[in-house]
Design a protein around this motif. Structure first.
Motif, PDB file in Angstrom:
ATOM      1  N   ALA A  28      -1.280   9.391  -8.121  1.00  0.00           N
ATOM      2  CA  ALA A  28      -1.054   8.060  -8.685  1.00  0.00           C
ATOM      3  C   ALA A  28      -2.267   7.172  -8.453  1.00  0.00           C
ATOM      4  CB  ALA A  28       0.187   7.425  -8.056  1.00  0.00           C
ATOM      5  N   ALA A  29      -2.666   6.440  -9.503  1.00  0.00           N
ATOM      6  CA  ALA A  29      -3.854   5.584  -9.424  1.00  0.00           C
ATOM      7  C   ALA A  29      -3.534   4.206  -8.887  1.00  0.00           C
ATOM      8  CB  ALA A  29      -4.501   5.470 -10.796  1.00  0.00           C
ATOM      9  N   GLY A  30      -2.258   3.909  -8.687  1.00  0.00           N
ATOM     10  CA  GLY A  30      -1.833   2.620  -8.157  1.00  0.00           C
ATOM     11  C   GLY A  30      -0.340   2.631  -7.951  1.00  0.00           C
ATOM     12  N   LEU A  31       0.170   1.703  -7.157  1.00  0.00           N
ATOM     13  CA  LEU A  31       1.596   1.638  -6.865  1.00  0.00           C
ATOM     14  C   LEU A  31       2.132   0.240  -7.151  1.00  0.00           C
ATOM     15  CD1 LEU A  31       1.750   3.616  -3.483  1.00  0.00           C
ATOM     16  CD2 LEU A  31       2.196   4.474  -5.797  1.00  0.00           C
ATOM     17  N   PHE A  32       3.308   0.175  -7.755  1.00  0.00           N
ATOM     18  CA  PHE A  32       4.011  -1.083  -8.006  1.00  0.00           C
ATOM     19  C   PHE A  32       5.207  -1.098  -7.062  1.00  0.00           C
ATOM     20  CE2 PHE A  32       5.869  -3.940 -11.646  1.00  0.00           C
ATOM     21  CZ  PHE A  32       6.162  -4.925 -10.719  1.00  0.00           C
ATOM     22  N   ALA A  33       5.043  -1.785  -5.928  1.00  0.00           N
ATOM     23  CA  ALA A  33       6.113  -1.917  -4.942  1.00  0.00           C
ATOM     24  C   ALA A  33       6.970  -3.137  -5.271  1.00  0.00           C
ATOM     25  CB  ALA A  33       5.514  -2.063  -3.541  1.00  0.00           C
ATOM     26  N   VAL A  56       1.616  -1.247   1.688  1.00  0.00           N
ATOM     27  CA  VAL A  56       0.191  -1.607   1.737  1.00  0.00           C
ATOM     28  C   VAL A  56      -0.486  -0.944   2.931  1.00  0.00           C
ATOM     29  CG1 VAL A  56      -1.427  -3.509   2.123  1.00  0.00           C
ATOM     30  CG2 VAL A  56       0.414  -3.768   0.460  1.00  0.00           C
ATOM     31  N   LYS A  57       0.182  -0.993   4.071  1.00  0.00           N
ATOM     32  CA  LYS A  57      -0.418  -0.396   5.272  1.00  0.00           C
ATOM     33  C   LYS A  57      -0.505   1.118   5.151  1.00  0.00           C
ATOM     34  CE  LYS A  57       0.726  -4.096   8.513  1.00  0.00           C
ATOM     35  NZ  LYS A  57       1.652  -4.572   9.578  1.00  0.00           N
ATOM     36  N   ARG A  58       0.513   1.743   4.553  1.00  0.00           N
ATOM     37  CA  ARG A  58       0.492   3.198   4.423  1.00  0.00           C
ATOM     38  C   ARG A  58      -0.589   3.641   3.446  1.00  0.00           C
ATOM     39  NH1 ARG A  58       1.507   7.474   7.552  1.00  0.00           N
ATOM     40  NH2 ARG A  58       1.693   9.364   6.284  1.00  0.00           N
ATOM     41  N   VAL A  59      -0.737   2.911   2.348  1.00  0.00           N
ATOM     42  CA  VAL A  59      -1.752   3.237   1.346  1.00  0.00           C
ATOM     43  C   VAL A  59      -3.151   3.048   1.931  1.00  0.00           C
ATOM     44  CG1 VAL A  59      -2.749   2.498  -0.854  1.00  0.00           C
ATOM     45  CG2 VAL A  59      -0.262   2.780  -0.631  1.00  0.00           C
ATOM     46  N   ASN A  60      -3.306   1.985   2.727  1.00  0.00           N
ATOM     47  CA  ASN A  60      -4.555   1.736   3.460  1.00  0.00           C
ATOM     48  C   ASN A  60      -5.779   1.727   2.538  1.00  0.00           C
ATOM     49  OD1 ASN A  60      -6.056   1.224   5.799  1.00  0.00           O
ATOM     50  ND2 ASN A  60      -6.456   3.399   6.163  1.00  0.00           N
ATOM     51  N   GLY A  61      -5.629   1.091   1.385  1.00  0.00           N
ATOM     52  CA  GLY A  61      -6.763   0.940   0.489  1.00  0.00           C
ATOM     53  C   GLY A  61      -7.047   2.118  -0.420  1.00  0.00           C
ATOM     54  N   ALA A  62      -6.251   3.186  -0.333  1.00  0.00           N
ATOM     55  CA  ALA A  62      -6.522   4.380  -1.140  1.00  0.00           C
ATOM     56  C   ALA A  62      -6.395   4.098  -2.634  1.00  0.00           C
ATOM     57  CB  ALA A  62      -5.582   5.514  -0.739  1.00  0.00           C
ATOM     58  N   VAL A  63      -5.405   3.279  -3.009  1.00  0.00           N
ATOM     59  CA  VAL A  63      -5.216   2.863  -4.400  1.00  0.00           C
ATOM     60  C   VAL A  63      -4.750   1.411  -4.388  1.00  0.00           C
ATOM     61  CG1 VAL A  63      -4.596   5.188  -5.193  1.00  0.00           C
ATOM     62  CG2 VAL A  63      -2.783   3.596  -4.497  1.00  0.00           C
ATOM     63  N   PRO A  64      -4.863   0.693  -5.507  1.00  0.00           N
ATOM     64  CA  PRO A  64      -4.346  -0.673  -5.556  1.00  0.00           C
ATOM     65  C   PRO A  64      -2.822  -0.695  -5.433  1.00  0.00           C
ATOM     66  CG  PRO A  64      -5.862  -0.238  -7.373  1.00  0.00           C
ATOM     67  CD  PRO A  64      -5.564   1.081  -6.747  1.00  0.00           C
ATOM     68  N   VAL A  65      -2.310  -1.756  -4.833  1.00  0.00           N
ATOM     69  CA  VAL A  65      -0.867  -1.984  -4.733  1.00  0.00           C
ATOM     70  C   VAL A  65      -0.562  -3.354  -5.320  1.00  0.00           C
ATOM     71  CG1 VAL A  65       1.117  -2.245  -3.191  1.00  0.00           C
ATOM     72  CG2 VAL A  65      -0.661  -0.567  -2.658  1.00  0.00           C
ATOM     73  N   ILE A 211       2.990  12.415 -15.091  1.00  0.00           N
ATOM     74  CA  ILE A 211       2.400  11.199 -15.649  1.00  0.00           C
ATOM     75  C   ILE A 211       0.908  11.168 -15.350  1.00  0.00           C
ATOM     76  CG2 ILE A 211       2.543   8.681 -15.689  1.00  0.00           C
ATOM     77  CD1 ILE A 211       5.021  10.249 -16.780  1.00  0.00           C
ATOM     78  N   VAL A 212       0.541  11.582 -14.156  1.00  0.00           N
ATOM     79  CA  VAL A 212      -0.884  11.664 -13.792  1.00  0.00           C
ATOM     80  C   VAL A 212      -1.604  12.651 -14.713  1.00  0.00           C
ATOM     81  CG1 VAL A 212      -2.491  12.448 -11.998  1.00  0.00           C
ATOM     82  CG2 VAL A 212      -0.561  10.973 -11.394  1.00  0.00           C
ATOM     83  N   TRP A 213      -0.981  13.802 -14.952  1.00  0.00           N
ATOM     84  CA  TRP A 213      -1.582  14.822 -15.821  1.00  0.00           C
ATOM     85  C   TRP A 213      -1.811  14.259 -17.225  1.00  0.00           C
ATOM     86  CZ3 TRP A 213      -0.746  17.171 -20.430  1.00  0.00           C
ATOM     87  CH2 TRP A 213      -1.444  18.349 -20.695  1.00  0.00           C
ATOM     88  N   LEU A 214      -0.826  13.542 -17.749  1.00  0.00           N
ATOM     89  CA  LEU A 214      -0.939  13.001 -19.095  1.00  0.00           C
ATOM     90  C   LEU A 214      -2.058  11.962 -19.182  1.00  0.00           C
ATOM     91  CD1 LEU A 214       0.333  13.240 -21.895  1.00  0.00           C
ATOM     92  CD2 LEU A 214       1.846  11.345 -21.276  1.00  0.00           C
ATOM     93  N   CYS A 215      -2.139  11.100 -18.172  1.00  0.00           N
ATOM     94  CA  CYS A 215      -3.209  10.090 -18.154  1.00  0.00           C
ATOM     95  C   CYS A 215      -4.587  10.734 -18.061  1.00  0.00           C
ATOM     96  CB  CYS A 215      -3.008   9.128 -16.983  1.00  0.00           C
ATOM     97  SG  CYS A 215      -1.626   7.979 -17.195  1.00  0.00           S
TER      98      CYS A 215
END
Length: 299
Positions: A28-33, A56-65, A211-215
């Motif tokens: 996933a390129a980003g997460l919508f929490a 946010v803390k778990r993602v730790n900057g890996a992708v936008p939240v 969804i990632v594959w399709l994108c």
């Protein structure tokens, strides 16, 4: 994102950690929490903030939240919560279109409220979500272009279901630091080809890696047969994935081997044996598609 709960109905933060990892492992390129799939209207204000902070803390900057920051009431009150959500480290705070003006109020009133909120939230990056609850308020291409031109709006989750509207929205926002993310998978490929930045859909809570594959491959000349097969799969399976959602997506994750309860605070109806059978068939059909496309399972 979904919100996992324990069998007693409390937020299951251990499962939320694992779920966040599953999305990331899927690519996933980003997460919508804290969105509708997260059952945001059934969470307390404290739970909303705790969930966003945890992700946010778990993602730790890996992708936008990004995360929702408006839940009705006076603009001043909404602005304060927007600031709280941004203070947790989100990349943008999402504004629910149906909570900025009543259904009976005009677009002019809606526009005025948007600009009032922007004025009261400093330079915080924001986005829009045409959420179907409490009612679906769509933003016209002209409105979106006006908002994006402020430089403050960087995200839009679109639910208009109209590819011509999508194309016009993209035309009027071309060149801006902005991304439109389509929620409607019946025209996912056409939307991506038109210039949508990505897909923000409930299907990502069933099989995010698809969804990632399709994108990643929607425009690959040597994969157009497979792309067409994925697009048709998403069309054919759309209805069943909306039955008693998000309970069904949690059940589907169980079928994948993911440790999550099907507890859902939102009143969406009951999981009947018929719906379970349809979910079991969806899982089997997805495994077949997954094998055909050589997509690696996440998690």
């Amino acid at each position: 994102m979904l919100t996992p709960f324990t069998d007693s109905g409390a937020v299951d933060f251990e499962a939320l950690t694992r779920l966040t990892d599953l999305y990331l492992q899927a690519g996933a390129a980003g997460l919508f929490a804290n969105c509708l799939s997260s059952e945001m209207f059934e969470l307390s204000e404290q739970e909303r903030l705790q969930i966003i902070d945890h992700v946010v803390k778990r993602v730790n900057g890996a992708v936008p939240v990004v995360a929702t920051g408006t839940f009705g009431g006076p603009i001043e009150k909404q602005a304060e919560f927007v600031k709280k959500v941004h203070g947790l480290g989100t990349d943008a705070v999402i504004l629910i279109t149906g909570l900025l003006a009543e259904e009976s109020e005009s677009d002019a009133v809606f526009d005025e409220r948007v600009f009032q909120l922007l004025d009261r939230t400093e330079q915080i990056p924001v986005g829009f979500y045409e959420c179907p609850v409490p009612y679906k308020r769509l933003i016209s291409p002209q409105q979106l272009g006006q908002f994006v031109s402020t430089g403050r709006v960087i995200y839009h989750k679109d639910t208009c279901l109209d590819i011509a509207q999508i194309q016009e929205k993209l035309r009027l926002t071309q060149g801006a630091t902005f991304g439109l993310y389509d929620a409607y998978m019946a025209h996912a490929v056409d939307s991506l080809r038109a210039g949508s930045a990505g897909l923000s859909c409930i299907q990502g809570n069933y099989f995010p890696e698809l969804i990632v594959w399709l994108c990643a491959h929607y425009n690959d000349a040597d994969k157009q047969e497979e792309v067409a097969a994925v697009q048709q799969f998403l069309i054919d399976k759309m209805e069943v994935m909306h039955h008693v959602y998000p309970t069904v997506s949690k059940y589907f994750l169980q079928q994948r081997g993911f440790d999550i309860t099907t507890f859902t605070r939102r009143d969406v109806g009951k999981m009947t044996p018929e719906i379970m059978n349809k979910m079991n068939k969806l899982w089997a059909d997805y495994q077949n598609l997954q094998n055909e496309l050589a997509i690696t399972k996440a998690g």
